[in-house]
Design a protein around this motif. Sequence first.
Motif, PDB file in Angstrom:
ATOM      1  N   TYR A   1       0.913  -1.076   0.156  1.00 28.64           N
ATOM      2  CA  TYR A   1      -0.080   0.084   0.085  1.00 28.64           C
ATOM      3  C   TYR A   1       0.873   1.229   0.066  1.00 28.64           C
ATOM      4  N   CYS A   2       0.401   2.214  -0.485  1.00 28.83           N
ATOM      5  CA  CYS A   2       1.066   3.565  -0.618  1.00 28.83           C
ATOM      6  C   CYS A   2       0.140   4.691  -0.041  1.00 28.83           C
ATOM      7  N   ASP A   3       0.403   5.209   0.817  1.00 29.02           N
ATOM      8  CA  ASP A   3      -0.531   6.178   1.493  1.00 29.02           C
ATOM      9  C   ASP A   3      -1.866   5.880   1.555  1.00 29.02           C
ATOM     10  N   GLY A   4      -2.062   4.463   2.168  1.00 27.52           N
ATOM     11  CA  GLY A   4      -3.089   3.515   2.224  1.00 27.52           C
ATOM     12  C   GLY A   4      -3.873   3.285   1.231  1.00 27.52           C
TER      13      GLY A   4
ATOM     14  N   ALA B   1       8.209   8.238  -4.135  1.00 23.27           N
ATOM     15  CA  ALA B   1       8.543   9.489  -3.566  1.00 23.27           C
ATOM     16  C   ALA B   1       8.961   9.222  -2.240  1.00 23.27           C
ATOM     17  N   GLY B   2       9.844   9.963  -1.870  1.00 26.85           N
ATOM     18  CA  GLY B   2      10.360   9.990  -0.455  1.00 26.85           C
ATOM     19  C   GLY B   2       9.305  10.317   0.566  1.00 26.85           C
ATOM     20  N   GLN B   3       8.503  11.218   0.325  1.00 24.24           N
ATOM     21  CA  GLN B   3       7.572  11.404   1.301  1.00 24.24           C
ATOM     22  C   GLN B   3       6.330  10.480   1.502  1.00 24.24           C
ATOM     23  N   ARG B   4       6.179   9.602   0.793  1.00 26.21           N
ATOM     24  CA  ARG B   4       5.190   8.674   0.471  1.00 26.21           C
ATOM     25  C   ARG B   4       5.382   7.643   2.069  1.00 26.21           C
ATOM     26  N   ARG B   5       4.141   7.224   2.398  1.00 29.45           N
ATOM     27  CA  ARG B   5       4.272   6.081   3.536  1.00 29.45           C
ATOM     28  C   ARG B   5       3.803   5.015   2.838  1.00 29.45           C
ATOM     29  N   MET B   6       4.619   3.784   3.108  1.00 31.74           N
ATOM     30  CA  MET B   6       4.238   2.545   2.580  1.00 31.74           C
ATOM     31  C   MET B   6       3.904   1.565   3.605  1.00 31.74           C
ATOM     32  N   ALA B   7       3.128   0.620   3.361  1.00 33.07           N
ATOM     33  CA  ALA B   7       2.805  -0.352   4.245  1.00 33.07           C
ATOM     34  C   ALA B   7       2.693  -1.690   3.462  1.00 33.07           C
ATOM     35  N   LEU B   8       3.143  -2.782   4.120  1.00 35.27           N
ATOM     36  CA  LEU B   8       3.199  -4.081   3.666  1.00 35.27           C
ATOM     37  C   LEU B   8       2.424  -5.052   4.361  1.00 35.27           C
TER      38      LEU B   8
END
Length: 130
Positions: free
Chosen positions: A6-9, A65-72
Motif C-alpha cells: 500500500y502507498c499512502d493507504g 517518492a520519499g514522502q510517501r508512507r508505505m505499508a506491507l
Amino acid sequence: MDYKVYCDGCFVSSYRSDGLILATPTGSTAYSFSAGGPVLDAHIAGLVVTPICAHSLNSPPMVFAGQRRMALQIHSTSVDEVYICSDGFNEKRLPAGCIVEVRRSPKTVKLITFNPADQFKAIDEKLNGR
C-alpha cells in the motif's frame, strides 16, 4: 511469501515472492540492483520496492517518492515464516496478517558528498571492473 503493498493507504499490488527489498538510493545500488531493481540517482529522495525472485512476471520493481508512507501486509493465512530486518541486523519474525509501515525519517545522515558524476563513475568501476 504472499503480501500486499500500500502507498499512502491506497492498495498498489499483491505480490508472491521469496522476499521484498525496500531501499533508499544508497541501498538501490547493492541490494535492489542485485535483485533486478533499478539504481536510483543519489539525489532522489525516493524509495524502491523490489520483489526478490518474484513468482510472477507481473511483479516489477516500483519507485516511490520519499514522502510517501508505505505499508506491507503479510497474507493473513501465511504459513511461511516471515522475517524483517534492516541491513541484515535486528531480524524479527512477523506474524501472519501483520502490517509493517515504512516511511522516511525526518532525520538525514550525510555519508558521502558526490560531485554530479561520482556516483555513476563508482557504479561503472564496480560493475565493469574498470
